[in-house]
Design a protein around this motif. Structure first.
Motif, short mmCIF file in Angstrom:
data_model
loop_
_atom_site.label_atom_id
_atom_site.label_comp_id
_atom_site.label_asym_id
_atom_site.label_seq_id
_atom_site.Cartn_x
_atom_site.Cartn_y
_atom_site.Cartn_z
N UNK A 228 -9.09 16.05 -42.61
CA UNK A 228 -7.97 15.55 -43.41
C UNK A 228 -8.28 15.65 -44.91
N UNK A 229 -9.52 15.32 -45.30
CA UNK A 229 -9.90 15.44 -46.71
C UNK A 229 -9.86 16.90 -47.15
N UNK A 230 -10.31 17.81 -46.27
CA UNK A 230 -10.25 19.24 -46.59
C UNK A 230 -8.80 19.68 -46.77
N UNK A 231 -7.93 19.17 -45.91
CA UNK A 231 -6.50 19.50 -45.99
C UNK A 231 -5.91 19.02 -47.31
N UNK A 232 -6.19 17.76 -47.69
CA UNK A 232 -5.66 17.21 -48.93
C UNK A 232 -6.13 18.02 -50.15
N UNK A 233 -7.37 18.45 -50.14
CA UNK A 233 -7.93 19.17 -51.29
C UNK A 233 -7.36 20.58 -51.41
N UNK A 234 -6.99 21.17 -50.31
CA UNK A 234 -6.56 22.58 -50.33
C UNK A 234 -5.07 22.74 -50.56
#
Length: 408
Positions: free
Chosen positions: A277-283
């Motif tokens: 989820x953090x990777x999704x938010x950052x990308x």
């Protein structure tokens, strides 16, 4: 039987979707992909044939603003598909053709164009029962491995073929949640069989620590009880549940149950999705949040991706996966339809069919966090029929007896 269903589009829709699910989740494991493709081909042809049976006349459902929202949702869904050919990741034809949550899922809402007179809920019943039997048969086929084998070997497994055994049956059993929510219109034998099958599926999911699947099972079981149990019988029900729990605890004390439930116990309070989820938010850019990245849209994830592939096509959190593909423009109409259908169906209805359907619609809002990404699956056929019924005042104002005579 086939003579009766020859010109009923909803039957062919349901049959096609069921065969597609049967091919993808079940039969390939036993007869190989080549032969199982016959089920896939017949399933897709059956789905397409349902639109041919209906004929050329298109009936726009709903009225007023809701109709415009529905048309927008259909057009945006098509745009999500079209964008795959002009941007995003290269099209993976194997996923495009065979996966239920990739290409075909966007066509389920189009069945409402059949019109209410061609969407009689009784035409789904035989496929629904067949789906339940397949789910039960899958558990029976894998009985020894599911219930009498320690799952400690899966403890450190991130993605394993064996883990799927905890949720495959659910793709065939969970559509029957509508039977629990609308049990007044089904025989007692069928309702009892459905309850027992849901309990069996719950144990299956628990042994493999499929938390979202377990939540889905218990949501329908508890909702069905709360809707239909009379207030004077509620205390008796609670005592019955306590007795069952007590018996289970006594039985569990007689064997090493922790070795069976170690996966579930370990994952109960863990957030296993925070990394992706953090990777999704950052990308994701602000524009991506609004319009998504198309059907083949990906996001950069260093957390759990394969070594040779850092761009993931899917995120397990349901509402985020919808945003990844179609943005807020795809998510909001879907949630709006479900919530509005729950309100009208449950609070503005005179019969138990649309009340149960309203709760069914609400369920798929709750399911959007643990999973719940729309699929080419019988559950979503029933969901969109429920949405239409709950937003049709002539159906909501029928009595239970009128509903029984017309739809059952």
């Amino acid at each position: 039987c086939m003579g009766r269903f020859k010109y009923i589009p909803l039957f062919w829709t349901s049959l096609g979707v069921f065969l597609f699910t049967f091919k993808f989740y079940f039969i390939t494991s036993y007869i190989g992909s080549l032969w199982s493709n016959f089920f896939f081909i017949f399933g897709i042809l059956s789905f397409i044939f349902s639109f041919y049976v209906k004929g050329s006349q298109v009936v726009l459902p709903f009225a007023g603003v809701l109709r415009y929202i529905y048309v927008f949702y259909l057009l945006w869904s098509v745009l999500v598909i079209v964008r795959a050919s002009v941007e995003g990741a290269p099209i993976e034809w194997n996923m495009l053709i065979y996966q239920p949550d990739y290409f075909w899922q966007y066509w389920i809402p189009f069945i409402l164009l059949f019109g209410i007179r061609y969407l009689n809920f009784k035409d789904v019943k035989c496929i629904l029962i067949l789906s339940m039997l397949v789910g039960m048969f899958y558990i029976i086929l894998n009985w020894e491995e599911i219930f009498f084998t320690s799952h400690l070997n899966l403890y450190n497994s991130f993605i394993a073929e064996e883990v799927r055994k905890g949720q495959v049956a659910s793709y065939f059993i969970l559509p029957a949640g509508i039977i629990l929510l609308c049990q007044k219109f089904y025989s007692n034998k069928l309702v009892v069989f459905t309850i027992l099958l849901f309990l069996l599926g719950s144990v299956n999911a628990a042994l493999y620590a499929r938390r979202s699947t377990l939540f889905f099972y218990f949501f329908f079981l508890l909702s069905g009880l709360l809707i239909y149990v009379k207030k004077e019988n509620l205390v008796k029900l609670l005592w019955g549940i306590l007795v069952i729990i007590g018996i289970c605890l006594i039985l569990m004390s007689s064997f090493d149950w922790e070795s069976y439930l170690v996966l579930l116990l370990d994952k109960l309070d863990k957030n296993t999705r925070s990394g992706v989820e953090m990777a999704f938010y950052k990308d994701m850019s602000w524009m991506d949040w609004i319009i998504g990245r198309g059907m083949t849209g990906t996001y950069y994830c260093w957390e759990v991706s394969d070594i040779d592939r850092l761009n993931r096509l899917v995120i397990e959190t349901g509402y985020l996966n919808i945003i990844l593909k179609g943005g807020i423009f795809l998510l909001l109409p879907y949630v709006f339809f479900c919530i509005k259908s729950f309100f009208l169906g449950y609070f503005k209805s005179k019969n138990m069919l649309t009340k149960g359907m309203g709760v069914y619609c609400l369920a798929y809002v709750f399911f959007l966090y643990p999973s719940g990404t729309p699929e080419f699956n019988l559950s979503w056929v029933i969901l969109w029929i429920s949405i239409l019924y709950c937003n049709t005042s002539s159906i909501r104002y029928m009595s239970d007896e009128q509903i029984r005579n017309k739809y059952f």
